[in-house]
Design an enzyme around this catalytic site. Structure first.
Site, PDB file in Angstrom:
ATOM      1  N   ASN A   1      -7.034  -2.976  14.553  1.00  0.00           N
ATOM      2  CA  ASN A   1      -8.445  -3.231  14.228  1.00  0.00           C
ATOM      3  C   ASN A   1      -8.605  -4.407  13.270  1.00  0.00           C
ATOM      4  O   ASN A   1      -9.680  -4.624  12.710  1.00  0.00           O
ATOM      5  CB  ASN A   1      -9.101  -1.970  13.635  1.00  0.00           C
ATOM      6  CG  ASN A   1      -8.481  -1.553  12.300  1.00  0.00           C
ATOM      7  OD1 ASN A   1      -7.548  -2.188  11.814  1.00  0.00           O
ATOM      8  ND2 ASN A   1      -8.996  -0.487  11.714  1.00  0.00           N
TER       9      ASN A   1
ATOM     10  N   GLU B   1      -9.434  -2.037   5.621  1.00  0.00           N
ATOM     11  CA  GLU B   1     -10.036  -1.787   6.924  1.00  0.00           C
ATOM     12  C   GLU B   1     -11.229  -2.712   7.146  1.00  0.00           C
ATOM     13  O   GLU B   1     -11.735  -3.321   6.190  1.00  0.00           O
ATOM     14  CB  GLU B   1     -10.501  -0.325   6.996  1.00  0.00           C
ATOM     15  CG  GLU B   1      -9.378   0.701   6.823  1.00  0.00           C
ATOM     16  CD  GLU B   1      -8.517   0.882   8.069  1.00  0.00           C
ATOM     17  OE1 GLU B   1      -8.459  -0.026   8.928  1.00  0.00           O
ATOM     18  OE2 GLU B   1      -7.877   1.942   8.176  1.00  0.00           O
TER      19      GLU B   1
ATOM     20  N   HIS C   1      -6.913  -4.830  10.389  1.00  0.00           N
ATOM     21  CA  HIS C   1      -6.684  -4.579   8.957  1.00  0.00           C
ATOM     22  C   HIS C   1      -5.413  -5.279   8.474  1.00  0.00           C
ATOM     23  O   HIS C   1      -4.480  -5.520   9.234  1.00  0.00           O
ATOM     24  CB  HIS C   1      -6.693  -3.081   8.619  1.00  0.00           C
ATOM     25  CG  HIS C   1      -5.501  -2.275   9.026  1.00  0.00           C
ATOM     26  ND1 HIS C   1      -5.599  -1.051   9.655  1.00  0.00           N
ATOM     27  CD2 HIS C   1      -4.173  -2.491   8.881  1.00  0.00           C
ATOM     28  CE1 HIS C   1      -4.395  -0.571   9.865  1.00  0.00           C
ATOM     29  NE2 HIS C   1      -3.503  -1.420   9.417  1.00  0.00           N
TER      30      HIS C   1
ATOM     31  N   ASP D   1       0.815  -1.219   0.000  1.00  0.00           N
ATOM     32  CA  ASP D   1       0.000   0.000   0.000  1.00  0.00           C
ATOM     33  C   ASP D   1       0.844   1.263   0.000  1.00  0.00           C
ATOM     34  O   ASP D   1       2.056   1.219   0.180  1.00  0.00           O
ATOM     35  CB  ASP D   1      -0.963  -0.019   1.203  1.00  0.00           C
ATOM     36  CG  ASP D   1      -0.271  -0.444   2.504  1.00  0.00           C
ATOM     37  OD1 ASP D   1       0.968  -0.392   2.579  1.00  0.00           O
ATOM     38  OD2 ASP D   1      -0.979  -0.841   3.441  1.00  0.00           O
TER      39      ASP D   1
HETATM   40  C1  GLP Z   1      -0.095  -0.042   8.559  1.00  0.00           C
HETATM   41  C2  GLP Z   1       0.056  -0.782   7.259  1.00  0.00           C
HETATM   42  C3  GLP Z   1      -0.115  -2.232   7.472  1.00  0.00           C
HETATM   43  C4  GLP Z   1       0.566  -2.631   8.756  1.00  0.00           C
HETATM   44  C5  GLP Z   1      -0.156  -2.045   9.947  1.00  0.00           C
HETATM   45  C6  GLP Z   1       0.509  -2.283  11.288  1.00  0.00           C
HETATM   46  O1  GLP Z   1      -0.493   1.222   8.495  1.00  0.00           O
HETATM   47  N1  GLP Z   1      -0.725  -0.311   6.152  1.00  0.00           N
HETATM   48  O2  GLP Z   1       0.386  -2.935   6.364  1.00  0.00           O
HETATM   49  O3  GLP Z   1       0.576  -4.022   8.890  1.00  0.00           O
HETATM   50  O4  GLP Z   1      -0.455  -0.698   9.734  1.00  0.00           O
HETATM   51  O5  GLP Z   1       1.599  -1.441  11.473  1.00  0.00           O
HETATM   52  P1  GLP Z   1       2.608  -1.530  12.687  1.00  0.00           P
HETATM   53  O6  GLP Z   1       3.549  -2.645  12.379  1.00  0.00           O
HETATM   54  O7  GLP Z   1       3.292  -0.201  12.701  1.00  0.00           O
HETATM   55  O8  GLP Z   1       1.816  -1.786  13.915  1.00  0.00           O
END
Ligand code: GLP
Length: 251
Positions: free
Chosen positions: A145, A152, A147, A76
């Site tokens: 959450n 989402e 995702h 993404d």
């Molecule tokens: C993000 C990404 C995800 C990621 C998630 C957790 O914003 N788009 O791909 O897995 O949030 O992130 P973190 O590892 O910082 O908790």
């Protein structure tokens, strides 16, 4: 909502330390690349991935693990951020992995958040993945959450790469990556759930108590769009690598 039944169980590994989680994820990637030097890798961003990429950079430096023939596609990118923006995922990937290993620059792909026609960009990205032969191994984190990528809660399981609105908790969680006073973009381009499930193999990593509820919902809750990560239980080759805190709500 109709429940989905599946007999497919993800392999769950619980590590003692953050370091051992990162090493296990990196070992899965390194093993895949060793067996398939021209691998197509699906890559993720986020704090969870920082030690994973550090471990891959060490493996590249110390053991000669080479990504020179690999292709990569990130999950993404924020809409409206140039690749040079300090909070863009393109910059994250440069800072933590690409600049320190031997990926060919032209073979590393992220959705272009600055594209004028976002729907067209999403289609182009899907096509590029297909043209590369599909993703062999996809690395994933998980949002608090539930995702995956930026899919989402509410994301249908047949979604492909598209523009999405980010949930308020997701924007709040990611605020720290942005310069003071600059809001997190409201939208992103993300691979869809169907895109992710199209990979040959999935490796999801989660660390910290903040992820425990989402991890439990992903692994033991009902399968459905309310928990995008639960879609992983529809895939036959999934490994979920956790630290003790993230695993603390599993039985
Ligand atoms: C993000 C990404 C995800 C990621 C998630 C957790 O914003 N788009 O791909 O897995 O949030 O992130 P973190 O590892 O910082 O908790």
């Amino acid at each position: 909502m109709q429940g989905i039944d599946t007999d497919i169980a993800p392999r769950v590994i619980v590590g003692d330390t953050l370091h051992s989680v990162a090493e296990a994820v990196a070992a899965a990637v390194a093993g895949h690349v060793a067996g398939a030097p021209s691998a197509v890798l699906g890559l993720a961003t986020g704090a969870t991935m920082v030690p994973v990429y550090a471990a891959l950079v060490r493996a590249h430096r110390d053991t000669g693990l080479s990504f020179a023939r690999c292709t990569s596609f990130n999950l993404d990118e924020y809409v409206g951020l140039a690749a040079t923006h300090p909070a863009s995922f393109a910059r994250f990937m440069q800072a933590h992995l690409f600049a320190h290993a031997d990926f060919a620059a032209a073979a590393t792909h992220l959705p272009r958040g600055m594209a004028r026609d976002l729907a067209r960009e999403a289609d182009r990205y899907e096509r590029a993945i297909a043209d590369a032969g599909g993703i062999g191994l996809q690395v994933l984190g998980i949002g608090a959450n539930g995702h995956i990528g930026f899919n989402e809660p509410g994301s249908a399981f047949d979604t492909r790469t598209r523009v999405v609105d980010l949930a308020a908790p997701t924007r709040a969680a990611n605020q720290a990556g942005f310069p003071p006073g600059e809001p997190v973009p409201a939208r992103a381009l993300t691979m869809g759930i169907a895109t992710i499930l199209g990979a040959g193999q999935l490796v999801l990593a989660a660390t910290g108590a903040r992820k425990a509820a989402a991890v439990a919902a992903c692994i033991t809750g009902a399968i459905g769009p309310h928990c995008p990560a639960s879609a992983l239980r529809l895939h036959p080759r999934v490994t979920i690598i956790l630290d003790r805190a993230a695993a603390s709500r599993l039985n």
